[in-house]
Scaffold this motif. Structure first.
Motif, mmCIF file in Angstrom:
data_model
loop_
_atom_site.group_PDB
_atom_site.id
_atom_site.type_symbol
_atom_site.label_atom_id
_atom_site.label_comp_id
_atom_site.label_asym_id
_atom_site.label_seq_id
_atom_site.Cartn_x
_atom_site.Cartn_y
_atom_site.Cartn_z
ATOM 1 N N SER A 492 46.345 36.559 42.242
ATOM 2 C CA SER A 492 46.752 36.335 40.850
ATOM 3 C C SER A 492 47.722 37.408 40.356
ATOM 4 O O SER A 492 48.646 37.115 39.598
ATOM 5 C CB SER A 492 45.518 36.293 39.937
ATOM 6 N N HIS A 493 47.562 38.668 40.828
ATOM 7 C CA HIS A 493 48.486 39.721 40.368
ATOM 8 C C HIS A 493 49.871 39.559 40.990
ATOM 9 O O HIS A 493 50.855 40.020 40.433
ATOM 10 C CB HIS A 493 47.912 41.121 40.635
ATOM 11 N N HIS A 494 49.956 38.895 42.145
ATOM 12 C CA HIS A 494 51.261 38.590 42.730
ATOM 13 C C HIS A 494 51.990 37.551 41.873
ATOM 14 O O HIS A 494 53.197 37.682 41.612
ATOM 15 C CB HIS A 494 51.100 38.041 44.158
ATOM 16 N N ILE A 495 51.244 36.540 41.425
ATOM 17 C CA ILE A 495 51.823 35.519 40.547
ATOM 18 C C ILE A 495 52.244 36.150 39.224
ATOM 19 O O ILE A 495 53.337 35.875 38.691
ATOM 20 C CB ILE A 495 50.802 34.380 40.297
ATOM 21 N N ALA A 496 51.390 37.030 38.670
ATOM 22 C CA ALA A 496 51.685 37.667 37.383
ATOM 23 C C ALA A 496 52.985 38.466 37.446
ATOM 24 O O ALA A 496 53.803 38.432 36.516
ATOM 25 C CB ALA A 496 50.520 38.579 36.980
ATOM 26 N N GLU A 497 53.186 39.188 38.566
ATOM 27 C CA GLU A 497 54.412 39.961 38.707
ATOM 28 C C GLU A 497 55.625 39.049 38.869
ATOM 29 O O GLU A 497 56.683 39.296 38.284
ATOM 30 C CB GLU A 497 54.312 40.912 39.903
ATOM 31 N N ALA A 498 55.470 37.976 39.642
ATOM 32 C CA ALA A 498 56.593 37.052 39.865
ATOM 33 C C ALA A 498 57.035 36.379 38.576
ATOM 34 O O ALA A 498 58.230 36.102 38.381
ATOM 35 C CB ALA A 498 56.209 36.013 40.908
ATOM 36 N N ILE A 499 56.091 36.103 37.681
ATOM 37 C CA ILE A 499 56.415 35.447 36.407
ATOM 38 C C ILE A 499 57.352 36.315 35.572
ATOM 39 O O ILE A 499 58.211 35.808 34.846
ATOM 40 C CB ILE A 499 55.116 35.112 35.628
ATOM 41 N N GLN A 500 57.218 37.635 35.707
ATOM 42 C CA GLN A 500 58.069 38.543 34.925
ATOM 43 C C GLN A 500 59.543 38.403 35.286
ATOM 44 O O GLN A 500 60.411 38.770 34.496
ATOM 45 C CB GLN A 500 57.662 39.994 35.179
ATOM 46 N N TYR A 501 59.819 37.899 36.480
ATOM 47 C CA TYR A 501 61.194 37.886 36.977
ATOM 48 C C TYR A 501 61.903 36.556 36.721
ATOM 49 O O TYR A 501 62.739 36.135 37.508
ATOM 50 C CB TYR A 501 61.201 38.199 38.486
ATOM 51 N N ARG A 502 61.563 35.896 35.596
ATOM 52 C CA ARG A 502 62.244 34.639 35.228
ATOM 53 C C ARG A 502 62.738 34.735 33.787
ATOM 54 O O ARG A 502 62.548 33.819 32.986
ATOM 55 C CB ARG A 502 61.308 33.451 35.390
ATOM 56 N N SER A 503 63.434 35.817 33.451
ATOM 57 C CA SER A 503 63.865 36.073 32.073
ATOM 58 C C SER A 503 64.688 34.933 31.488
ATOM 59 O O SER A 503 64.474 34.516 30.354
ATOM 60 C CB SER A 503 64.697 37.359 32.015
#
Length: 511
Positions: A492-503
């Motif tokens: 889940s923390h991998h998904i959370a970090e990836a979500i940040q990179y869609r500005s």
């Protein structure tokens, strides 16, 4: 007397052997056939002057030269030496015993000296495939051609050396290159290193993820925030090129005439065309097709600074190469394919003034102006960029910090480890080597989420109004983050970090 000599023509990145047939008979005249261009037709003047200045002569008879295959257009001045040797052999001025064992190429100066040619590496590879004993080239091209094992490569400075070689008066020593030594010479000391970058830890992390998965990335931030500085250092953390990648890259640069005396290219290319670039300069082509910037960036990085300033039609021509990792240029009489597997790194200001949502900014920009500015970049192009990241200015405390930041070699170690995991995972797939190349089908296979991660992604897409195209990109990036953590499954923390990179997918950026 009829004599055959062999040269080579380069089309795309591959060479084709050309048979030059020289026949000398009674009469007067110089007849050159076989679809030569103007530069080849002018060769008779260069050849005549070069021979006279070295105590040889152009026969005063009827000279007929055919360049076979006759239906293939021949271009450039690189056939001067081939034609010269053929004329001398046909007129009995040099021995003919050895000339059919070699590919002979080079441009003549009026004093008999030789000028460098393009595509020497492709020529040497083709000569080896067709069983020639060796290749005779200008001394300036010898390093790039000598990386091909199993064929003798001779570098010559003038036409007299070639004549003496075939007459047995003087031997030529083949050039030998230790490819492994050349390959590792510059690896440990990159010109641009991440240790020079102050602050920007979150952006460095983002660049590390992009490098580990081969993801395209766009940096959005105000002037002076370090976007260009970070982009220039990305090649220093990419995994070292394999020998196959180095040969592929060198071949393209050789065809474009950009290798010269450097020999094998051991560092990943970094290309940064100006925003005034045309479509042809970017993807390749022209009257005499040449590889464009996206092919010169093959196995490396293409950096487009100030992305919205590029003409829209120029950016649109990149959509297909970004997807297929090759570009095909079609003309009425031929079709050429150039490889173009590169990482796209783009940078842009968030608005025409360079600032957005910053009360202390020297230039105020309203949301309408910002939307108009960002709309210069099409959705389908952004669809091919996996990571969007906002870059903020570095505060004074970070700039004045004297502590040394993490070096590129340390980051590259982690990136290489993650790429090794991906190589092993995709070893059964011919055209897939890292996560950015995953198709929708393979994403479902290798990016399986647990219930917690799935719920987190669903919530993020609803609350942040992420577009549908962001879904697959987030999964790919999350897979890369998991690989950097050496994790078999995506957490889940991998998904959370990836979500940040869609500005740019969030509401308020592109709507």
């Amino acid at each position: 007397m009829l004599v055959k000599v062999f040269g080579s023509a380069v089309f795309g990145v591959e060479a084709t052997t050309i048979t030059v047939e020289v026949n000398i008979d009674k009469g007067i005249g110089y007849h050159l056939v076989g679809l030569p261009d103007s530069a080849i037709k002018e060769s008779s003047y260069r050849i005549a002057a070069a021979l006279k200045n070295n105590n040889y002569s152009l026969p005063g008879k009827k000279i007929t030269i055919n360049m076979a295959p006759a239906d293939l257009r021949k271009e450039g001045s690189a056939y001067d030496l081939t034609l010269t040797v053929g004329i001398l052999a046909a007129s009995g001025q040099i021995k003919t015993d050895l000339i059919t064992d070699y590919i002979i190429m080079g441009e003549l100066s009026l004093d008999g000296g030789l000028q460098p040619i393009k595509g020497a590496l492709s020529i040497a590879i083709k000569a080896k495939e067709e069983g020639f004993k060796g290749v005779i080239l200008p001394i300036q091209n010898v390093k790039e051609a000598a990386v091909v094992d199993g064929i003798a490569v001779y570098g010559v400075e003038n036409v007299v050396q070639v004549i003496d070689f075939f007459d047995g008066k003087e031997g030529l020593l083949p050039t030998v290159i230790d490819c492994q030594e050349e390959f590792h010479k510059t690896l440990a000391f990159p010109e641009f290193d991440f240790s020079d970058v102050k602050g920007q830890e979150s952006i460095k992390r983002c660049m590390e993820i992009a490098a580990a998965g081969g993801h395209n990335i766009i940096l959005i931030g105000p002037p002076g925030s370090g976007k260009t500085m970070l982009a220039k250092r990305l090649p220093s953390i990419l995994p070292p090129m394999s020998m196959q990648e180095a040969l592929e890259t060198t071949k393209i640069h050789s065809v474009a005439g950009k290798v010269k005396e450097t020999g094998l290219l051991t560092q990943r290319p970094f290309r940064s065309p100006h925003h005034s670039a045309s479509s042809v300069s970017l993807v390749g082509g022209g009257s005499y097709p040449q590889p464009g910037e996206i092919s010169l960036a093959h196995n490396g990085v293409l950096f487009l600074d100030e992305l919205p300033e590029f003409k829209r039609e120029v950016l649109e021509v990149m959509r297909q190469p970004l997807e297929d990792r090759e570009v095909t240029i079609s003309r009425a009489k031929f079709t050429i394919t150039y490889p173009s597997s590169f990482m796209l790194v783009a940078s842009m200001n968030p608005s025409p003034g360079g600032y957005f949502n910053d009360p202390d900014a020297p230039v105020a920009t309203n949301p309408v102006e910002m939307q108009r500015y960002l709309s210069k970049i099409s959705g389908p192009l952004l669809d091919r960029i996996d990571i969007h990241i906002e870059v903020t200015p570095v505060p004074f405390e970070k700039l004045s910090d004297t502590r040394k930041a993490e070096s590129s070699s340390e980051i590259r170690t982690r990136v290489t480890r993650a790429r090794t995991i991906q190589t092993e995972r995709f070893q059964e797939y011919t055209h897939i080597h890292y996560n950015a190349q995953l198709s929708s089908k393979l994403i479902r296979m290798y990016c399986v989420l647990d219930e917690v991660s799935l719920q987190l992604l669903k919530t993020a897409m609803e609350r942040l109004n992420l577009s549908a195209r962001a879904y697959d990109r987030i999964l790919k990036v999350a897979r890369t983050i998991a690989d950097l953590d050496a994790s078999e499954s995506i957490q889940s923390h991998h998904i959370a970090e990836a979500i940040q990179y869609r500005s740019l997918d969030r509401e308020g950026w592109l709507g």
